[in-house]
Design an enzyme around this catalytic site. Sequence first.
Site, PDB file in Angstrom:
ATOM      1  N   GLU A  94       5.668  10.489 -26.899  1.00  0.00           N
ATOM      2  CA  GLU A  94       6.044  11.507 -25.923  1.00  0.00           C
ATOM      3  C   GLU A  94       6.513  12.824 -26.531  1.00  0.00           C
ATOM      4  O   GLU A  94       6.345  13.884 -25.928  1.00  0.00           O
ATOM      5  CB  GLU A  94       7.139  10.948 -25.000  1.00  0.00           C
ATOM      6  CG  GLU A  94       6.720   9.746 -24.175  1.00  0.00           C
ATOM      7  CD  GLU A  94       5.595  10.062 -23.212  1.00  0.00           C
ATOM      8  OE1 GLU A  94       5.502  11.208 -22.747  1.00  0.00           O
ATOM      9  OE2 GLU A  94       4.790   9.150 -22.939  1.00  0.00           O
ATOM     10  N   SER A 364      33.469 -32.619  17.636  1.00  0.00           N
ATOM     11  CA  SER A 364      34.554 -33.433  17.076  1.00  0.00           C
ATOM     12  C   SER A 364      34.950 -33.031  15.661  1.00  0.00           C
ATOM     13  O   SER A 364      35.958 -33.529  15.137  1.00  0.00           O
ATOM     14  CB  SER A 364      34.145 -34.908  17.090  1.00  0.00           C
ATOM     15  OG  SER A 364      34.063 -35.387  18.421  1.00  0.00           O
TER      16      SER A 364
END
Length: 687
Positions: A94, A364
């Site tokens: 780059e 329950s």
Amino acid sequence: MRRIEYVKKKKMRSTLRRLMLLTVTMLTAALTLFLALRLYAQIAGAPSLSVPKASVFLDKNGHQIGDRFSAERRYWVDLDDMSPFLIDAAVAVEDKNFYKHNGFDYRRIAGALLRDAKAGRKVEGASTITQQYAKNLYLTFEKTWTRKIHEALYAYRMEIFYDKDVILEGYLNTVYFGHGMYGVEAASKFYFGKPAKDLTLEESAAIVAITKGPSIYSPIENPERSRERQLLVLSLMEDQGYITARQEERASNEQLVLKTREWADAKRVAPYFLDEVWREAEKILASKGRYPAEGGWTIRTTLDQHHQQTAEEMVDKWMPDSELQVGFMSIEPGTGAITSLVGGVDYTESPFNRVTQAKRQPGSAMKPILYAAALEDGFNPLTFMSTEKTIFTYDDGRSTYEPNNVNGKFAGQPISLAQAIAISDNIFAVKTLEEIGYKKFSKMADRLGVHSEFPESPAIALGTSEVTLFDMTNAYNRIASGGIDIQPTTILSITDAEGKTVYEHPKQSKKHILSEQDAFVLTHLMTGMFDPVFNDYTYATGLSMRQKQTRPYAAKSGTTISDQYLIGYTPSLTAGIWTGFDVGQQLTDSQDKAASKKIWIDFMEQVHSGKPAEPFIPPDGVSSVIIDVETGGIAVNECEKQRLVYVKEQDMPQKLCTDKTLREQRYSSDEEGESKKFELFPFSFFE
């Protein structure tokens, strides 16, 4: 002649003066421009290098289990945490003069302009790494002179205020690598299933090759072009002295092995759990004055991957192919660490979390909370009450309530609390509520972390108030913890992008919300769910799981026409499950009704596999006694129906089971004069 020569010299001097003036003017303009740029840069200051970063989730052992990102998946890492091959490859390809220029490579710019002029169009870019970083941070990717000027200004400011390594690190963390991956760490994990610091030479070259054009050089979408570009990267690295010819040759011949499948699989880990982690993290960070959207957080969670995988496997195995939904969670007593969480059958179809967000009737499963209040109010396992069919009046006599048991049958004589919870007798529960009062029950629910509306109706004893599975499982976990005010959590610690610890989960308090003695007595009462109790109208509600049971569990189930609950624990783990339909359907199919118990018992057995069975250890102030089930007296050979129970010392029975006064107190006859007997056999884990 002399005249002509004079004129020529005069013209030459004039030309030289003009050239000198032009030169001075240009130098002055350049100096003025430079000073203006410098002044602009000083006034504008250092440009912010802040970018959104993905937050990373770890399990309790530090293994990554997911991430969260706002717009771009990016994990910021230092240069020291990148492979040297990766760094060298990026510079070689780059911007080979990166460490020599001040943000602009003038030779490269001139060469690019010349080639563009020859081609009659823009064929080559000349942006340095600094310029590309500026573009990644601040600008769009449109090809206009305005954008290039802004790019240059940002690049100049960055070079003034930041070191080269800071700029290079930022570039490598912001460049796009395709498939939604920003930065080398995300790309490395996506393509090769490893952190950027572990990339090999050939892998580094392949990743850097992508930056030229992510859609063109992706090794997934265009493997041939990716291969050509990779070889070019290796060649440039060798030309510039970053690697030897031998290294280039070896790397060129290595076969790349992509790991994108592993990435896809990793993204499916505990999605419901991670949603809850982020909700908890947002609250924690806000309380610390931090902004969650900053990103870059490393959040270490309480997830146990073995528990989570087991829970998901059991859900997948036992949930029927219907619209039935599920909520499941497990949590550690003593720490409150949530080790697994499943909020539904399929997260992709419905991310709605049925553990934390759905409010349903627990049936329950609410009774242990009622009996916790009763134990505190003077009840004990040998408290007897009659449980014949009963019509209860309430609201100052203006209303009546007639509860039924599951199969519509009733006992014909008093039974003990130990029996009542084992067979989930509804008459006993409502009478208990009447005895202790609504206020004591609702206060106990609140202390245990169950936040709901509890109207003054007998039905609330049977779990008609709507609650979340999260709250209910937390309540049981507090009982399992010995009555301590344990706070559930999904997060162990949070660190920010700089590695600073922002939050660490504090040690749990030792505050008791229920006495250790009552918590243990209640725990042992809940082991009765798995006892083989036989009589002519019902049976213990956990017998269907007994065949698979290899260790003691304390648990309670709950059933309504549309919901199934089961919550229970060992000394080291609590687990709760709900199954039901999201909207408007009732449970009818036997598979629908059986799923919760199958998932729960298989989960508990699997996660405890290979570990010794853990007994529930009684605290000081609690003693064991073998009693006769029918009378509640101390058992002797003449009394056949025996069971070991734990009671507080002040509640120890004082009479033998053969004492006639006990039988007179305990038994009443039905209309035909026949006594109803309830048999609780000893449970081997507690003998």
